[in-house]
Design a protein around this motif. Structure first.
Motif, PDB file in Angstrom:
ATOM      1  N   UNK A 113      18.601  77.446  45.100  1.00  0.00           N
ATOM      2  CA  UNK A 113      19.470  76.184  45.078  1.00  0.00           C
ATOM      3  C   UNK A 113      18.627  75.254  46.386  1.00  0.00           C
ATOM      4  N   UNK A 114      18.056  74.643  46.167  1.00  0.00           N
ATOM      5  CA  UNK A 114      16.827  73.273  46.839  1.00  0.00           C
ATOM      6  C   UNK A 114      17.454  72.082  47.191  1.00  0.00           C
ATOM      7  N   UNK A 115      18.241  71.651  48.140  1.00  0.00           N
ATOM      8  CA  UNK A 115      18.986  70.201  47.835  1.00  0.00           C
ATOM      9  C   UNK A 115      18.299  69.502  48.151  1.00  0.00           C
ATOM     10  N   UNK A 116      17.668  68.262  47.016  1.00  0.00           N
ATOM     11  CA  UNK A 116      17.073  67.213  47.425  1.00  0.00           C
ATOM     12  C   UNK A 116      17.504  66.512  48.328  1.00  0.00           C
ATOM     13  N   UNK A 117      17.825  66.639  49.718  1.00  0.00           N
ATOM     14  CA  UNK A 117      18.590  65.592  50.627  1.00  0.00           C
ATOM     15  C   UNK A 117      18.851  64.180  50.451  1.00  0.00           C
ATOM     16  N   UNK A 118      19.957  62.791  50.008  1.00  0.00           N
ATOM     17  CA  UNK A 118      20.172  61.508  50.557  1.00  0.00           C
ATOM     18  C   UNK A 118      19.734  61.201  52.077  1.00  0.00           C
ATOM     19  N   UNK A 119      18.772  60.211  51.853  1.00  0.00           N
ATOM     20  CA  UNK A 119      18.605  60.106  53.715  1.00  0.00           C
ATOM     21  C   UNK A 119      19.521  58.925  54.224  1.00  0.00           C
ATOM     22  N   UNK A 120      19.928  59.711  55.266  1.00  0.00           N
ATOM     23  CA  UNK A 120      20.468  58.546  55.728  1.00  0.00           C
ATOM     24  C   UNK A 120      19.938  57.358  56.799  1.00  0.00           C
ATOM     25  N   UNK A 121      19.968  56.441  56.274  1.00  0.00           N
ATOM     26  CA  UNK A 121      19.167  55.080  56.803  1.00  0.00           C
ATOM     27  C   UNK A 121      20.052  54.002  58.166  1.00  0.00           C
ATOM     28  N   UNK A 122      19.281  53.891  59.263  1.00  0.00           N
ATOM     29  CA  UNK A 122      20.540  52.484  60.247  1.00  0.00           C
ATOM     30  C   UNK A 122      20.292  51.632  59.735  1.00  0.00           C
ATOM     31  N   UNK A 123      21.180  50.452  60.146  1.00  0.00           N
ATOM     32  CA  UNK A 123      21.304  49.379  60.335  1.00  0.00           C
ATOM     33  C   UNK A 123      19.890  48.306  59.949  1.00  0.00           C
ATOM     34  N   UNK A 124      18.965  48.569  60.415  1.00  0.00           N
ATOM     35  CA  UNK A 124      17.850  48.176  60.190  1.00  0.00           C
ATOM     36  C   UNK A 124      15.931  49.091  59.217  1.00  0.00           C
ATOM     37  N   UNK A 155      25.182  57.540  41.103  1.00  0.00           N
ATOM     38  CA  UNK A 155      23.830  58.590  41.228  1.00  0.00           C
ATOM     39  C   UNK A 155      24.219  58.617  42.910  1.00  0.00           C
ATOM     40  N   UNK A 156      22.573  58.245  43.503  1.00  0.00           N
ATOM     41  CA  UNK A 156      22.229  58.437  45.112  1.00  0.00           C
ATOM     42  C   UNK A 156      23.424  57.948  45.365  1.00  0.00           C
ATOM     43  N   UNK A 157      23.732  56.590  45.358  1.00  0.00           N
ATOM     44  CA  UNK A 157      24.935  55.743  46.109  1.00  0.00           C
ATOM     45  C   UNK A 157      25.807  56.904  45.968  1.00  0.00           C
ATOM     46  N   UNK A 158      26.439  57.560  44.429  1.00  0.00           N
ATOM     47  CA  UNK A 158      27.748  57.717  45.290  1.00  0.00           C
ATOM     48  C   UNK A 158      27.448  58.953  45.744  1.00  0.00           C
ATOM     49  N   UNK A 159      26.758  59.720  46.084  1.00  0.00           N
ATOM     50  CA  UNK A 159      26.080  61.208  46.466  1.00  0.00           C
ATOM     51  C   UNK A 159      26.931  60.210  48.223  1.00  0.00           C
ATOM     52  N   UNK A 160      26.150  58.897  48.609  1.00  0.00           N
ATOM     53  CA  UNK A 160      25.725  58.520  50.023  1.00  0.00           C
ATOM     54  C   UNK A 160      27.774  58.394  50.170  1.00  0.00           C
ATOM     55  N   UNK A 161      27.926  57.783  48.989  1.00  0.00           N
ATOM     56  CA  UNK A 161      29.503  57.143  49.189  1.00  0.00           C
ATOM     57  C   UNK A 161      30.802  58.239  49.128  1.00  0.00           C
ATOM     58  N   UNK A 162      30.224  59.857  48.598  1.00  0.00           N
ATOM     59  CA  UNK A 162      31.157  61.150  49.547  1.00  0.00           C
ATOM     60  C   UNK A 162      30.447  61.472  50.452  1.00  0.00           C
ATOM     61  N   UNK A 163      29.128  61.319  51.219  1.00  0.00           N
ATOM     62  CA  UNK A 163      29.189  62.142  52.544  1.00  0.00           C
ATOM     63  C   UNK A 163      29.790  60.850  53.086  1.00  0.00           C
ATOM     64  N   UNK A 164      30.036  59.276  53.151  1.00  0.00           N
ATOM     65  CA  UNK A 164      30.289  58.646  54.176  1.00  0.00           C
ATOM     66  C   UNK A 164      31.640  59.576  54.082  1.00  0.00           C
ATOM     67  N   UNK A 165      32.754  59.192  53.156  1.00  0.00           N
ATOM     68  CA  UNK A 165      33.692  59.891  53.121  1.00  0.00           C
ATOM     69  C   UNK A 165      34.279  60.756  53.625  1.00  0.00           C
ATOM     70  N   UNK A 166      33.362  61.407  52.909  1.00  0.00           N
ATOM     71  CA  UNK A 166      33.506  63.604  53.775  1.00  0.00           C
ATOM     72  C   UNK A 166      33.927  63.780  55.476  1.00  0.00           C
ATOM     73  N   UNK A 167      32.404  63.505  55.898  1.00  0.00           N
ATOM     74  CA  UNK A 167      32.167  62.774  57.467  1.00  0.00           C
ATOM     75  C   UNK A 167      32.647  61.766  58.292  1.00  0.00           C
ATOM     76  N   UNK A 168      34.143  60.848  57.220  1.00  0.00           N
ATOM     77  CA  UNK A 168      34.349  60.214  58.503  1.00  0.00           C
ATOM     78  C   UNK A 168      33.331  58.820  58.712  1.00  0.00           C
TER      79      UNK A 168
END
Length: 304
Positions: free
Chosen positions: A9-20, A254-267
């Motif tokens: 299983x290879x994760x195609x990682x989402x990329x966290x980005x800053x406000x800029x 899709x990927x924005x949904x994954x990011x939303x779940x990540x945000x909730x999971x990690x607070x």
């Protein structure tokens, strides 16, 4: 497979980005460490799920430098090359090779219609030339619904003829199980991955290597259990949940949904931010998404 380590299983990682809209390497490094601890064999950075086509090679190569400096093992990384520009492709391959990454996942050049096989072989060859002809494994990224350029069996044959054992694998993101299995049967010496959780059990049972996809960002331990016992009765509930969760995530962005779940999971609301032109889910949309996932057995507790 000649490359017997290149499986799982290879994760195609989402990329966290800053406000800029720069890559947040610290958050990404923490995420990569979690993914590897959760059973991922490798992590593929800066692919489709990682918004790689929206980031320059300079940004991605710089972030790769930071990941290594933060202690990430480069042998566990498979950065994606998501550009039709030869200089950009060569630069990304060179950056991955410099650090000793396990391989690079190479998207075919897009925009121009119906390129010839000779032209596509030429693109890969010239990208490698501009990278300094490094000894790094090349995985082909077959996602024709976005590129319009399929890595079909004749083209894969041409690339293997041209580059030999440097072609180490292919990620088939068609979602077509028969196509993935056919590739695994036609090319038993390379690692054939699917991009779809639902295809993985049948592909692995037919000799394929596993999956490279976005859902391991959220569900790596369960997907690892499926990989290890792809068609066993005891993993059927996991396979059923995986299919349900794909439907939920895909219908929610899709990927924005994954990011939303990540945000909730990690607070950590910073995780929810995508790069333009994509837009983050609204709070209401995120709540609806989490409620839908909860119906599949997902428990949205925080992990911070």
């Amino acid at each position: 497979m000649l490359h017997s380590d290149l499986k799982g299983v290879v994760a195609a990682a989402v990329t966290p980005v800053t406000g800029t809209y720069s890559i947040d390497a610290r958050r990404l490094a923490e995420h990569v460490e979690i993914l590897l601890a959760d059973g991922c064999s490798f992590v593929s950075t800066f692919g489709t799920t990682g918004e790689g086509a929206s980031l320059s090679t300079t940004q991605k190569a710089g972030a790769l430098d930071e990941l290594i400096a933060l202690g990430i093992d480069p042998a566990k990384l498979i950065p994606a090359v998501m550009t039709p520009a030869l200089d950009e492709a060569g630069g990304m391959i060179a950056a991955a090779a410099k650090h000793g990454c396990r391989g690079v996942l190479v998207l075919p050049p897009f925009f121009y219609n119906d390129p010839s096989h000779e032209g596509l072989v030429g693109f890969v060859g010239e990208a490698l030339n501009r990278a300094g002809k490094p000894d790094i494994g090349v995985l082909l990224y077959n996602i024709p619904r976005f590129t319009g350029v399929p890595f079909d069996a004749p083209l894969v044959s041409s690339l293997i003829k041209a580059f030999g054992t440097q072609i180490v694998g292919i990620k088939d993101s068609t979602g077509d199980e028969a196509n993935s299995i056919s590739l695994a049967q036609d090319f038993p010496d390379i690692s054939v991955f699917t991009g779809d959780d639902r295809v993985m059990p049948g592909l692995v049972s037919a000799g394929g290597a596993g999956m490279i996809g976005g859902m391991p960002n959220l569900f790596a331990p369960e997907l690892r259990r499926v990989f290890e016992n792809p068609l066993a009765p005891e993993t059927k509930p996991l396979r059923d949940r995986a299919a349900q969760r794909i439907d939920v995530i895909d219908s929610s962005g899709s990927l924005v949904a994954i990011k939303a779940v990540m945000a909730a999971r990690l607070a950590d609301p910073e995780w929810a931010r995508p790069l333009p032109p994509l837009q983050a889910l609204s709070p209401m949309q995120a709540d609806t998404l989490l409620a839908a996932l909860a119906k599949t057995g997902y428990e949205p507790q925080t992990q911070k």
